[in-house]
Design a protein around this motif. Sequence first.
Motif, mmCIF file in Angstrom:
data_model
loop_
_atom_site.group_PDB
_atom_site.id
_atom_site.type_symbol
_atom_site.label_atom_id
_atom_site.label_comp_id
_atom_site.label_asym_id
_atom_site.label_seq_id
_atom_site.Cartn_x
_atom_site.Cartn_y
_atom_site.Cartn_z
ATOM 1 N N LEU A 252 0.544 -1.154 -0.093
ATOM 2 C CA LEU A 252 0.170 -0.009 -0.043
ATOM 3 C C LEU A 252 0.748 1.373 -0.003
ATOM 4 O O LEU A 252 1.695 1.618 1.163
ATOM 5 C CB LEU A 252 -0.990 0.215 1.274
ATOM 6 C CG LEU A 252 -1.822 -1.009 1.202
ATOM 7 C CD1 LEU A 252 -2.452 -1.364 2.733
ATOM 8 C CD2 LEU A 252 -3.067 -0.888 0.373
ATOM 9 N N ALA A 253 0.681 2.031 -0.947
ATOM 10 C CA ALA A 253 1.132 3.433 -1.082
ATOM 11 C C ALA A 253 0.169 4.438 -0.218
ATOM 12 O O ALA A 253 -0.851 4.073 -0.319
ATOM 13 C CB ALA A 253 1.605 3.829 -2.545
ATOM 14 N N PRO A 254 0.854 5.395 0.084
ATOM 15 C CA PRO A 254 -0.211 6.409 0.783
ATOM 16 C C PRO A 254 -1.242 6.611 -0.175
ATOM 17 O O PRO A 254 -1.083 7.020 -1.502
ATOM 18 C CB PRO A 254 0.894 7.782 0.930
ATOM 19 C CG PRO A 254 2.125 7.180 0.977
ATOM 20 C CD PRO A 254 2.334 5.809 0.102
ATOM 21 N N GLY A 255 -2.678 6.460 0.397
ATOM 22 C CA GLY A 255 -3.796 7.091 -0.484
ATOM 23 C C GLY A 255 -4.418 5.823 -1.068
ATOM 24 O O GLY A 255 -5.533 5.867 -1.263
ATOM 25 N N ASP A 256 -3.627 4.602 -1.169
ATOM 26 C CA ASP A 256 -4.123 3.550 -1.625
ATOM 27 C C ASP A 256 -5.278 2.971 -0.869
ATOM 28 O O ASP A 256 -5.325 3.028 0.564
ATOM 29 C CB ASP A 256 -2.951 2.276 -1.846
ATOM 30 C CG ASP A 256 -2.487 2.496 -2.953
ATOM 31 O OD1 ASP A 256 -2.522 3.192 -3.776
ATOM 32 O OD2 ASP A 256 -1.332 1.618 -2.976
ATOM 33 N N LYS A 257 -6.357 2.390 -1.494
ATOM 34 C CA LYS A 257 -7.618 1.980 -0.644
ATOM 35 C C LYS A 257 -7.255 0.522 -0.109
ATOM 36 O O LYS A 257 -6.540 -0.311 -0.824
ATOM 37 C CB LYS A 257 -8.829 1.906 -1.505
ATOM 38 C CG LYS A 257 -9.674 2.980 -1.044
ATOM 39 C CD LYS A 257 -10.766 2.594 -1.891
ATOM 40 C CE LYS A 257 -11.811 4.057 -2.155
ATOM 41 N NZ LYS A 257 -12.816 3.468 -3.042
ATOM 42 N N LEU A 258 -7.713 0.306 1.117
ATOM 43 C CA LEU A 258 -7.803 -0.905 1.799
ATOM 44 C C LEU A 258 -9.026 -1.459 2.468
ATOM 45 O O LEU A 258 -9.449 -0.315 2.940
ATOM 46 C CB LEU A 258 -6.713 -0.715 2.834
ATOM 47 C CG LEU A 258 -6.526 -1.999 3.963
ATOM 48 C CD1 LEU A 258 -6.042 -3.067 3.353
ATOM 49 C CD2 LEU A 258 -5.773 -1.536 5.240
ATOM 50 N N LEU A 259 -9.351 -2.527 1.997
ATOM 51 C CA LEU A 259 -10.707 -3.017 2.756
ATOM 52 C C LEU A 259 -10.349 -3.772 4.137
ATOM 53 O O LEU A 259 -9.671 -4.679 3.903
ATOM 54 C CB LEU A 259 -11.407 -3.855 2.036
ATOM 55 C CG LEU A 259 -11.904 -3.154 0.474
ATOM 56 C CD1 LEU A 259 -12.704 -4.187 -0.139
ATOM 57 C CD2 LEU A 259 -12.564 -2.089 0.924
ATOM 58 N N LEU A 260 -10.823 -3.336 5.100
ATOM 59 C CA LEU A 260 -10.534 -4.245 6.417
ATOM 60 C C LEU A 260 -11.561 -4.241 7.218
ATOM 61 O O LEU A 260 -12.420 -3.430 7.558
ATOM 62 C CB LEU A 260 -9.323 -3.462 6.989
ATOM 63 C CG LEU A 260 -9.387 -2.314 8.044
ATOM 64 C CD1 LEU A 260 -8.352 -1.995 8.776
ATOM 65 C CD2 LEU A 260 -9.414 -0.908 6.946
ATOM 66 N N ASP A 261 -11.644 -5.412 8.050
ATOM 67 C CA ASP A 261 -12.698 -5.677 9.039
ATOM 68 C C ASP A 261 -12.024 -4.539 10.280
ATOM 69 O O ASP A 261 -10.953 -4.483 10.702
ATOM 70 C CB ASP A 261 -12.465 -7.228 9.452
ATOM 71 C CG ASP A 261 -13.167 -7.587 10.682
ATOM 72 O OD1 ASP A 261 -14.037 -6.741 11.191
ATOM 73 O OD2 ASP A 261 -13.188 -8.654 11.105
ATOM 74 N N ARG A 262 -13.328 -3.962 10.701
ATOM 75 C CA ARG A 262 -12.864 -3.123 11.758
ATOM 76 C C ARG A 262 -12.311 -3.879 13.042
ATOM 77 O O ARG A 262 -11.637 -3.274 13.719
ATOM 78 C CB ARG A 262 -14.083 -2.196 12.313
ATOM 79 C CG ARG A 262 -13.717 -1.170 13.108
ATOM 80 C CD ARG A 262 -14.469 -0.008 13.492
ATOM 81 N NE ARG A 262 -15.835 -0.569 13.966
ATOM 82 C CZ ARG A 262 -16.454 -0.074 14.878
ATOM 83 N NH1 ARG A 262 -15.793 0.769 15.878
ATOM 84 N NH2 ARG A 262 -17.600 -0.470 15.212
#
Length: 658
Positions: A252-262
């Motif tokens: 992940l570069a800064p600003g890249d989207k990541l989907l994650l379980d909270r």
Amino acid sequence: MKKPVSRVLVINDEIRILRLLIKGLNAAAKSIENPFGIVFAGVTTACKALELIEQDGDIQALIIDDKLYSLPNENGNARNLQITALELTQKISALRPELNIYVLIAQEQEGEVVDALFSETVEGYFYREERDYRGIYRILNAQIQEKARTPFYDQLKHYVLMAKDAWHTPGHSSGDSLRDSPWASDFYEFIGEHIFRADLSVSVPMLDSLMEPTGVIAEAQKLAARAFGARRTFFATNGTSTANKVIFQTLLAPGDKLLLDRNCHKSVHHGVILSGAHPVYLDSAVNKKFNIYGPVPKKTLFEAIEQHGDAQALILTSCTYDGLRYDLPPIIQAAHAKGIKVIIDEAWYGFARFHPVFRPTALEAGADYATQSTHKVLSAFSQSSMIHVNDPDFNGHLFRENFNMHTSTSPQYSMIASLDVGRKQAVMEGYKLLARTLELSRELRARINATGVFQVLGLADLLPEELQNDNIQLDPTKVTVDISRCGLTVEELIQELFEHYNIQVEKSTFNTLTLLLTIGTTRSKVSRLYDALMRIARRNSAPRRIYRTVEIPRFTALKYLPRDAFYCNGELLPLLDEKDSINQELTGRVCADQITPYPPGIPVLVPGQVITQEITRYLVGMLRSQKRIEMHGIVHDGYLPCIRLLTAAEEKGLKRLV
Ligand SMILES: Cc1ncc(COP(=O)(O)O)c(C=O)c1O
């Protein structure tokens, strides 16, 4: 040390030939050095072979004659299925991928057979007519030796036994600084001589380097990759906490989207800050009766993948701390269809490859990365984890840079050795040990339920409503017990188990205890726990009123990137005003820290998130609760609990997400 037994199963449908084979092979095993206790046993049917492979954890290898075998038709059809030797090897491998499988072929079939056998499940082949029993024995012995090799541990032991004078770090110099000290020799004696002698450093070239492995560490990692079904495996000596961060910073570069379980572990949330990623939080399902945070519903996941097809990665925890395991294959397929990389945090599931009850593992389900706390569930020292990689686009250089950024230049060598040995043990006897653990889990569940007061929660009890159709599985080695009818609060029960019965449990909620069974669980530990619970149950105490913790508020809007918010200086605002009421000025402000009540360890606020009244009410409720709860991220200004917030000027300088 006990001598191992390595059974090799020979499958041939002609009993006369089979007997000859077994006799010849066992004679060879007796006449040559046999360090692994190799013995040959025979069966004439595929059915019997599969049955034995399931029952006998000492089976290490198979020799299958290249014939057609019949198996009962699973569709209930009266006619048996005819399967080839290759198909049989695939069935065996699906059950126990760690077994070495060889096929016995006729010389005249060589051309057609060898091509067909050129599969991952078959190790090699032997010519039937050659009857080279000693040759076959030697090859099998070499194969088992290869699996049982521990290159790093062997070299470490070898080095220690060479007793070189140390003119290098660490400062205790093989323990010599402590051994005769009137002040500190107790530590030396308690911890043990070999811990100090094996505590070496990168100054010893023959022990390789974790930062740039080319020798025994590289070899040990290769063996681990093979064992866990990965293209590459890396040993991490700062736990899965660091493993997760390394992967994030690689992908992940800064600003890249990541989907994650909270509900992901806090290291994942720290990884978001470090990488500068733009997180899309997915709320996990909650079992309100027991306050257990389950996986994210499949529907939520599919919608998020559809809506955020531009995401770079998705990370999920499987199985969760409570043993809930996603139906990963369709989720991973959906993510891959959008080009999203999948990382699975298997901190609690490092053993799964070695028994079919727990499979498919994340990698088998198609994940690109899996992180495992080998130390949590296999025989490695604390903090020893593995990163497994199957990403076809893996950027080795970038990964190495990030791995080295997070790795101490003085890693603990005993930890690396424990990963090497932990892998060997899992491969050689993991199936057998896990079969025993499963048996103990069944026994423990039945015994606890027989108390009539304590009740082990099954999958249906644990699953929140919205997950009922998500094909979630339960890892039976995590045993969650409903304690609400025992007459004690959970804190009182934990204390009584600890003080009167010498038992320390894994974790708790307001009305449950979770017990963790591992390959180190013994029958006597099961009996002692049962005995303690039975004695408490027999008191027939009236159930106590149990105060439940409030449900964590759902995620609210993220106004700025967590990293941008975190690196602001911010200002402190108290949670309570002068009248000891909730400070209304917090509503609508943006948090600069991650605020995580522990337990349950799920962030209520992340940097960049907008604070609502519901959130402040929840945090104040936690602070006032009777139960001792750590509040990570809350700042104490004198006695005043405060939150660090972005100032108006700082907000002006940041790029808004919403
Ligand atoms: C889901 C999950 N991931 C990661 C970690 C961190 O693992 P480690 O203790 O190996 O750093 C934990 C620790 O409890 C965890 O529960």
